[in-house]
Design a protein around this motif. Structure first.
Motif, mmCIF file in Angstrom:
data_model
loop_
_atom_site.group_PDB
_atom_site.id
_atom_site.type_symbol
_atom_site.label_atom_id
_atom_site.label_comp_id
_atom_site.label_asym_id
_atom_site.label_seq_id
_atom_site.Cartn_x
_atom_site.Cartn_y
_atom_site.Cartn_z
ATOM 1 N N THR A 299 0.550 -1.050 -0.108
ATOM 2 C CA THR A 299 -0.281 0.508 -0.180
ATOM 3 C C THR A 299 1.287 1.208 -0.534
ATOM 4 O OG1 THR A 299 -2.089 -1.391 1.337
ATOM 5 C CG2 THR A 299 -1.393 0.698 1.259
ATOM 6 N N VAL B 178 -8.692 -6.629 3.341
ATOM 7 C CA VAL B 178 -8.134 -5.144 3.675
ATOM 8 C C VAL B 178 -6.966 -5.458 4.953
ATOM 9 C CG1 VAL B 178 -9.778 -3.407 3.487
ATOM 10 C CG2 VAL B 178 -9.272 -4.376 5.483
ATOM 11 N N SER B 179 -6.178 -4.036 4.683
ATOM 12 C CA SER B 179 -4.482 -4.772 5.896
ATOM 13 C C SER B 179 -5.048 -3.518 6.355
ATOM 14 C CB SER B 179 -2.970 -4.841 4.866
ATOM 15 O OG SER B 179 -2.816 -3.601 4.131
ATOM 16 N N ARG B 180 -4.455 -2.215 7.788
ATOM 17 C CA ARG B 180 -4.089 -1.957 8.589
ATOM 18 C C ARG B 180 -2.986 -0.995 8.011
ATOM 19 N NH1 ARG B 180 -7.838 0.265 10.444
ATOM 20 N NH2 ARG B 180 -8.433 -1.440 11.867
ATOM 21 N N VAL B 181 -3.537 0.090 7.946
ATOM 22 C CA VAL B 181 -2.232 0.869 7.242
ATOM 23 C C VAL B 181 -0.989 1.070 7.845
ATOM 24 C CG1 VAL B 181 -1.523 3.467 6.498
ATOM 25 C CG2 VAL B 181 -3.567 2.400 5.739
ATOM 26 N N SER C 298 -9.440 3.507 9.829
ATOM 27 C CA SER C 298 -9.536 3.849 8.218
ATOM 28 C C SER C 298 -8.925 2.341 8.167
ATOM 29 C CB SER C 298 -9.202 4.508 7.725
ATOM 30 O OG SER C 298 -9.838 5.779 8.436
ATOM 31 N N SER C 299 -8.786 1.554 7.265
ATOM 32 C CA SER C 299 -7.802 1.167 6.204
ATOM 33 C C SER C 299 -7.918 0.567 5.178
ATOM 34 C CB SER C 299 -8.511 -0.588 7.060
ATOM 35 O OG SER C 299 -10.179 -1.109 6.350
ATOM 36 N N LEU C 300 -6.834 -0.076 4.612
ATOM 37 C CA LEU C 300 -6.343 0.024 2.869
ATOM 38 C C LEU C 300 -6.102 -1.387 2.289
ATOM 39 C CD1 LEU C 300 -4.061 3.684 2.937
ATOM 40 C CD2 LEU C 300 -6.850 2.989 2.491
ATOM 41 N N GLY C 301 -6.843 -1.372 1.480
ATOM 42 C CA GLY C 301 -5.971 -2.981 0.965
ATOM 43 C C GLY C 301 -5.146 -3.247 0.114
ATOM 44 N N THR D 10 -12.873 2.492 4.953
ATOM 45 C CA THR D 10 -12.058 1.080 4.229
ATOM 46 C C THR D 10 -12.642 1.232 3.019
ATOM 47 O OG1 THR D 10 -14.123 -0.017 6.009
ATOM 48 C CG2 THR D 10 -13.128 -1.391 4.487
ATOM 49 N N ASP E 157 -13.125 5.595 10.004
ATOM 50 C CA ASP E 157 -13.607 4.556 9.899
ATOM 51 C C ASP E 157 -14.063 4.512 8.263
ATOM 52 O OD1 ASP E 157 -13.332 4.006 12.313
ATOM 53 O OD2 ASP E 157 -14.691 4.907 13.435
#
Length: 247
Positions: free
Chosen positions: A96, A241-244, A108-111, A127, A125
């Motif tokens: 990412t 998704v994975s945590r930034v 919030s999270s990003l793939g 996604t 929050d």
């Protein structure tokens, strides 16, 4: 530093290279090798001071390199999805990329494979799925859900609780009202103001936005056939998704 290769050599690819350099200025993270592109006219040339390493299939010679796919435009915005399918790589090969001047709020999270350029704001929050292109000055607000392969051009603004389904394309400065859904592979024209749900597979534009015609996103990979315009937008699927963590 881990090696990184960018697939594509157009504007978005060069913008991503600039974001990677900005990351390295803050904390050396990536050894940016160059670009892979299937255009034979680019062989042996450079873009943004980086070499064109060869065609996309050359990636087989770089088994340890991280990869980010940076292609697609309004005339063929399914290109990123096709290439990801063609490569068939595991998610861990796709980092990412978050420009240091972007802000990712709490919760919030990003793939994998997603790129956030300078000035992007995710308030709280939010996604975002995999292989999403988020151009400069985009604002995503609380509880927005952005599915895989979406493209958000510069200056897009989403109200809270918006859902963007797989492959949707939002043109520059489009505004989306809170709680609205934009369907799979639909395109919203630049500067449009969307006040109600956009079905899958349609082009909408104007203020307020209205349907113009069926969408033509380009050829999709076999497992993702184009949405039919008359179908209701499907629910957002499970997003990988994975945590930034800052890269």
């Amino acid at each position: 530093m881990r090696e990184l290769v960018i697939v594509g050599a157009g504007g978005f690819a060069r913008e991503t290279a600039a974001a990677v350099r900005a990351i390295n200025d803050v904390r050396p993270t990536w050894r940016l090798r160059g670009f892979l592109d299937d255009d034979p006219a680019l062989r042996g040339t450079e873009r943004a001071g980086l070499p064109i390493l060869g065609a996309i299939d050359r990636l087989a010679d770089l088994p340890d390199a991280a990869v980010v796919v940076c292609v697609g435009n309004p005339r063929d915005y399914a290109a990123r999805q096709r290439i990801v399918h063609r490569l068939g790589l595991p998610a861990e090969r796709y980092p990412t990329i978050v420009h240091p001047a972007a802000h990712v709020g709490a919760g919030s999270s990003l793939g994998p494979g997603t790129v956030l350029l300078a000035g992007v704001v995710l308030t709280a929050d939010v996604t975002v799925g995999a292989h999403v292109a988020v151009m400069p000055q985009v604002v995503l607000t609380h509880d927005d859900r952005v599915a895989d392969h979406v493209t958000l051009a510069s200056g897009v603004r989403l109200g809270g609780g918006v859902a963007l389904r797989t492959g949707a394309y939002l043109g520059a400065a489009a505004l989306i009202r809170e709680s609205v859904t934009v369907g799979e592979w639909s395109l919203v024209g630049m500067g449009s103001v969307v006040l109600r749900d956009v079905p899958s597979g349609e082009v909408w534009l104007g203020s307020p936005a209205r349907r113009l015609r069926a969408a033509r996103p380009g050829r999709l990979a076999p497992q993702a056939e184009p949405a039919v315009a008359s179908q209701a937008a499907p629910a957002v699927g499970e997003l990988t998704v994975s945590r930034v963590v800052g890269n």
